[in-house]
Write a protein that holds these residues in place. Structure first.
Motif, PDB file in Angstrom:
ATOM      1  N   GLY A  35       0.789  -1.217   0.000  1.00  0.00           N
ATOM      2  CA  GLY A  35       0.000   0.000   0.000  1.00  0.00           C
ATOM      3  C   GLY A  35       0.824   1.270   0.000  1.00  0.00           C
TER       4      GLY A  35
ATOM      5  N   TRP B 128       1.044   3.719   2.163  1.00  0.00           N
ATOM      6  CA  TRP B 128       1.709   4.123   3.406  1.00  0.00           C
ATOM      7  C   TRP B 128       3.097   3.509   3.486  1.00  0.00           C
TER       8      TRP B 128
ATOM      9  N   ASP C  87      -5.246   1.955   3.142  1.00  0.00           N
ATOM     10  CA  ASP C  87      -4.834   3.246   2.596  1.00  0.00           C
ATOM     11  C   ASP C  87      -5.883   4.321   2.854  1.00  0.00           C
TER      12      ASP C  87
ATOM     13  N   ASP D 202      -4.925   8.087   2.362  1.00  0.00           N
ATOM     14  CA  ASP D 202      -4.325   7.958   1.035  1.00  0.00           C
ATOM     15  C   ASP D 202      -5.446   7.577   0.072  1.00  0.00           C
TER      16      ASP D 202
ATOM     17  N   SER E  17      -4.715   6.148  -3.720  1.00  0.00           N
ATOM     18  CA  SER E  17      -4.290   4.756  -3.729  1.00  0.00           C
ATOM     19  C   SER E  17      -5.418   3.834  -3.285  1.00  0.00           C
TER      20      SER E  17
END
Length: 451
Positions: free
Chosen positions: A61, A63, A258, A263, A266
């Motif tokens: 992912g 992160w 995510d 995020d 993503s």
């Protein structure tokens, strides 16, 4: 009037018009004797970007990708800001009053936990092992990691899928006939999927063909068993297990993780990808089932006592998780570790559903939480990436049967029944990453804070 004559371009250019062109990373090295920390901004930024795009190619992912890029950037004396998607990233590196930006993209997405583990070790020890290295030496090392071959051939991957899906179908309630036919169907389907992957066949085509082959292999093998061993027709329901090897566990789980870290790009891209794969697989399976008039009916009772059922669920869960881990290219030790975690967590989930009044979605949350806590403890002991342990251990909990029944019911215009199955599936799918999120928040201070 504009001149329409084509420019004089070398012939070989026209023979190789790739949609995703290879980046000449070696061209970023200007002085091979200068340590990377003293190199120009462009050279240092190329290292940060390449670490990020190789990490992204492993299926992890946003992160984790951003964290790796930041770690390398700090060692190189840079500040990095990145925007990360499913198969592309844009980033800018800053130093003093200068900045340098790049846009990088992957031709396809996939999962490779062995490469992810190797790359994480590289990043974690970057300052110690490459603090005085040159740009060329660092790119050479990244090239070694990037070109690291997969550990398993399509044949071994096919056996892993066969093992995983036969265990999966038992956990869903299938018996020996369903397990044998699922073993055959999933094994053949994954073998062809792996072979098509080596030929760079596009994702939708490879998934569609693999699922169709898996379902056909199940159905032909079932017809053989039915005619020669007088197997009851009700065992046909197990054909769903033959195509469960395509469940997009990594993008499903990482999408919600995510999103939980905001995020959004993503997360939403991964979710869309996972839904696309699931929908294509379910629709192809439905079309093949229509040809044979197979229906996703309930499994016949196994006639096992609660104690015997629990004891059999433990090895079945281990085999399912172990098989998926091998498909994700995990090392043997990593796959066995994930299998043990999954055996505990998934058996706990199934027993809670059978023996208590806990709803399936809540049981999935508790099981994912347990898997996440155990994986965090294992991570502190041997350094395996948590996601390489947690996703295989809970992908077996993704309700593929519910999703297929939803698509099947909608396909025959039973909309209300399909909506019911889809709702049940959605609740479980949402609660699985929530359990991992809570486990990570409890065990990882960096995860539960933003900076």
């Amino acid at each position: 009037m504009a001149n329409s004559q084509q420019p004089n371009v070398p012939k070989k250019f026209h023979l190789s018009q790739n949609h995703h062109m290879t980046i000449p990373w070696k061209s970023f090295t200007t002085d091979e004797s200068v340590p990377a920390k003293e190199a120009g901004l462009r050279e240092r930024a190329s290292i940060v970007g390449r670490v990020g795009i190789v990490m992204l190619s492993c299926g992890t992912g946003a992160w984790r990708v951003r964290d790796a890029m930041n770690t390398v950037a700090r060692v190189l004396g840079l500040t990095c800001s990145a925007d990360i998607g499913l198969s592309s990233l844009q980033f800018t590196c800053f130093i003093n009053d200068h900045s340098y930006s790049q846009v990088l993209a992957l031709p396809n997405t996939g999962v490779n936990t062995d490469k992810l583990n190797t790359l994480e070790n590289f990043v974690n020890h970057f300052e110690r092992d490459f603090g005085t290295a040159t740009v060329k030496q660092i790119h050479t090392k990244i090239s070694e990691i990037e070109q690291r071959p997969v550990q398993y051939s399509p044949i071994i991957s096919g056996f892993a899928a066969a093992l995983a899906c036969s265990g999966f179908i038992f956990l869903l309630g299938g018996g020996i006939p369903e397990m044998i036919c699922s073993f055959i169907g999933a094994g053949i389907g994954q073998y062809f999927r792996g072979s098509m992957g080596k030929q760079h066949i596009t994702t939708i085509a490879s998934i569609s063909i693999a699922v169709a082959i898996a379902c056909l292999a199940y159905m032909f093998s079932f017809k053989i068993f039915e005619s020669n061993f007088q197997i009851l027709a009700q065992h046909e329901a197990g054909y769903i297990g033959a195509m469960l090897f395509v469940i997009p566990g990594f993008p499903f789980i990482t999408s919600f993780l995510d999103i939980s870290k905001l995020d959004m790009r993503s997360g939403l891209e991964r979710m869309a990808y996972a839904i696309m794969i699931t929908a294509v697989a379910a629709l192809v399976g439905w079309l093949v089932a229509l040809l044979f008039d197979f229906r996703p009916e309930n499994f016949l009772p196994l006639g096992l006592s609660p104690l015997m059922l629990m004891l059999l669920r433990i090895p079945a869960s281990f085999c399912g998780v172990y098989g998926f881990s091998i498909m994700f290219n995990s090392s043997q030790k990593m796959a066995m570790t994930a299998g043990l975690i999954g055996a505990v967590a998934n058996t706990l989930r199934l027993e809670m559903v059978d023996l208590t009044s806990v709803p399936p979605a809540a049981a999935a949350f508790i099981a994912a939480l347990v898997a996440g806590l155990i994986a965090s403890l294992v991570n502190r002991y041997n350094g395996y990436p948590r996601i390489s342990l947690t996703v295989p251990s809970i992908v077996i909990m993704v309700p593929g049967l519910y999703i297929y029944r939803a698509v099947y019911s909608i396909g025959i215009n039973q909309i209300s029944v399909g909506a019911l199955w889809l709702t049940k599936a959605a609740l479980i799918i949402i609660f699985l990453p929530m359990g991992l999120f809570v486990a990570r928040a409890l065990m990882d201070r960096e995860w539960r804070h933003f900076d």
